[in-house]
Design an enzyme around this catalytic site. Structure first.
Site: not given
Ligand code: FAD
Ligand code: SIN
Length: 531
Positions: A18-19, A38, A48-49, A51, A116, A240, A288, A349, A384, A389-390
């Site tokens: 997302a970021a 990666k 995988w998110a 909620g 939540e 979590h 949490r 988590h 958090r 976080s999204l």
């Molecule tokens: P990520 O989405 O983790 O992406 C990381 C990226 O970096 C990937 O593309 C990966 O391949 C790349 N990368 C990593 N290391 C390297 C490297 N060495 N070289 C090149 N690329 C690399 N948050 C919410 O707000 N709501 C929710 O409902 C929620 N549910 C969740 C459920 C689960 C099961 C989990 C695990 C988390 C959940 N979260 C939720 C948290 C949220 O999903 C994450 O914090 C958020 O998606 C992180 O986004 P990001 O873009 O920072 O990193």
């Molecule tokens: C969940 O759906 O419980 C995860 C939500 C989150 O990590 O923010």
């Protein structure tokens, strides 16, 4: 050509979650962007998110309510300015996702809002119980369709390129892109750029039990640390409360929205709804850290393997329509959540700490911006709030892009950069060392640096890390890099930062709970580590 990727670009984004994709889409209005990931493009936590995304959209809710809930969950360690900055931008972020076609659930004309833990109001927009997949797909489709964005999966970034890697040495500490392993060819490429955005996700896999995907090994945090950036609050690792307990399905989250929609936590031995002993007012909807500690205590006190999460008192149609993904997944192992309870345990988590960034997503290092779970922006504090976080990814992905665009004319073109030096390494003949060390780190982090900590356990972990450090450094200096070796090195670095930070905090606050300092200090203070 010094950029060995063969792609012409101005900015490199590390990470396709997302970021990273939010930053890339905003940058692509004026620059050519290269996104490195990666493994596959959907390998991060975003996909995988479950909620949803927190945003004040209901007329009965206010920004101030959301700010207060965030700061209560964060035990006052949050930076209020950052919290307001993010929360006020949430409605706009949701509008943008709607424009990209994310099919959020609706109630007639408005978006459906679920609830939540820690939220005083319904304010979570969602796509059933698979919000992340819908968001990831929409962002990827938009990036794929954008001619200014090149998506390059299968690249494991190894280290940031800094002034140390210039042909003409300079000690200024600026970042000029990244060295990355091409996972197919085994060769190390130079991806050189005027600006670099780190969006590489968290370090959850440093723990034996985690809901995070396999690649969450703290690579970005470790790379930024090695390049000279400060990291903060790494002791604040979020567990979590409800990960499925199953020998057949590993690391499967049962969304907090199950509790939000009435799910109850029950001790399977006594049949009692136990949250009343831990947080009588908020019960299952306490933040949490409170719920995870309560489950941990219940499991330890009664010698249980798991506790029960039960939503079967709600109508079966309601449960099936709110949680279709979880319902289907559980049926594959013979659990019908409309008819009986789900066995759950806490699991790591979310990584609340990370690379220090300001409101423009700038790190300490010129040329390097960072966004998302790899950062510590001040939003989450000591814990958090669910679904914040999204939101942070969208707001800081945008912030990084607009700051880079605003400063574009001051960003110099990259200098000549040295190639990756492989002159002193050979192919490894001892891959088993990597597997052994990886398993060992994740076990002692779970046992010694988990939900409840003591100074003695943290010191034991620090001792193990020092021993492993020698072994891993020697291995890294002798053999050609592979993704497993890069991840092991970063996993160990992340473990070291977590343990150092945990030892430095002489109080219990939010996610850091230690039996040796059970009280909370008067003044909230970040744990900032300086390389
Ligand atoms: P990520 O989405 O983790 O992406 C990381 C990226 O970096 C990937 O593309 C990966 O391949 C790349 N990368 C990593 N290391 C390297 C490297 N060495 N070289 C090149 N690329 C690399 N948050 C919410 O707000 N709501 C929710 O409902 C929620 N549910 C969740 C459920 C689960 C099961 C989990 C695990 C988390 C959940 N979260 C939720 C948290 C949220 O999903 C994450 O914090 C958020 O998606 C992180 O986004 P990001 O873009 O920072 O990193
Ligand atoms: C969940 O759906 O419980 C995860 C939500 C989150 O990590 O923010």
């Amino acid at each position: 050509m010094q950029d060995t990727s063969g792609h012409a670009h101005d900015v490199v984004v590390i990470g396709s979650g997302a970021a990273g994709l939010t930053a890339a889409l905003a940058l692509a209005q004026t620059c050519r962007v290269l996104v490195l990931a990666k493994g596959t493009l959907t390998g991060g936590s975003t996909a995988w998110a479950q909620g949803g995304i927190a945003a004040v959209l209901d007329t009965g809710d206010t920004f101030e309510n959301h700010v207060r809930d965030t700061m209560v969950a964060g035990a006052g360690l949050n930076d209020r300015e950052t919290v307001e900055f993010v929360i006020e931008r949430a409605p706009r972020s949701i509008d943008r996702l709607c424009e990209l076609g994310v099919p959020f659930n609706r109630d007639a004309d408005s978006l459906h809002l679920t609830r939540e833990g820690g939220h005083s109001h319904r304010r979570i927009v969602h796509v059933d119980d698979a919000t992340g997949w819908a968001v990831q797909s929409a962002l990827l489709a938009a990036a794929n369709a954008n001619p200014s964005i090149t998506l390059l999966p299968g690249r494991t970034c190894i280290d940031l390129i800094t002034d140390r890697h210039r042909e003409q040495f300079s000690a200024a500490g600026r970042v000029w892109g990244v060295y990355a392993l091409n996972e197919e060819t085994g060769r190390v490429e130079r991806h050189v750029a005027r600006a670099t955005v780190l969006a590489s996700g968290g370090a959850g896999r440093v723990y034996q039990f985690s809901t995070a995907p396999r690649g969450a090994t703290g690579d970005g945090i470790a790379m930024a640390w090695r390049a000279g950036a400060r990291v903060s609050n790494m002791e604040m690792m979020q567990f979590h409360p409800t990960c499925l307990y199953s020998l057949e399905i590993k690391n499967f989250l049962i969304t907090e929205a199950v509790r939000g929609e009435g799910g109850r936590l029950i001790n399977p031995r006594t049949g009692q709804r136990f949250m009343e002993f831990y947080d009588k007012d908020r019960m299952e909807l306490a933040p949490r850290d409170v719920v995870a500690r309560a489950i941990d205590a219940e499991i330890k006190r009664h010698g249980l393997d798991y506790v029960h999460l039960d939503i079967s008192h709600q109508p079966a149609d309601f449960v099936r329509s709110h949680f279709p993904t979880i319902y289907d997944k559980l049926l594959t192992i013979g659990i019908d959540m409309t008819a009986g309870p789900i066995p759950v345990v806490p699991a790591q988590h979310y990584t609340c700490g990370g690379v220090v960034v300001d409101l423009a997503a700038r790190t300490d290092l010129p040329g390097l911006w960072a966004a998302g779970e790899c950062t510590e922006s001040g939003l989450h504090g000591a814990n958090r709030l669910a679904s914040n976080s999204l939101l942070e990814c969208f707001v800081f992905g945008e912030a990084a892009a607009s700051d880079i665009r605003a400063r574009w004319d001051t960003l110099e073109a990259p200098p000549a950069i040295l190639p990756w030096d492989e002159s002193r390494v050979t192919d490894s003949d001892e891959e088993v060392v990597i597997k052994q060390n990886w398993t060992e780190i994740r076990r002692f982090m779970w046992n010694y640096v988990g939900i409840v900590r003591t100074t003695k356990r943290l010191e034991r972990a620090a001792h193990r890390i020092a021993l492993l450090r020698r072994e891993v450094d020697e291995y890294y200096g002798s053999f050609r890099v592979t993704t497993d070796l890069i991840e092991l090195r970063n996993l160990l670095q992340s473990a070291e930062l977590i343990v150092k930070s945990a030892l430095a905090r002489k109080e219990s606050r939010g996610l850091h709970y230690t039996l040796d300092y059970p009280e909370m200090a008067n003044e909230p203070k970040d744990t900032v580590l300086v390389p």
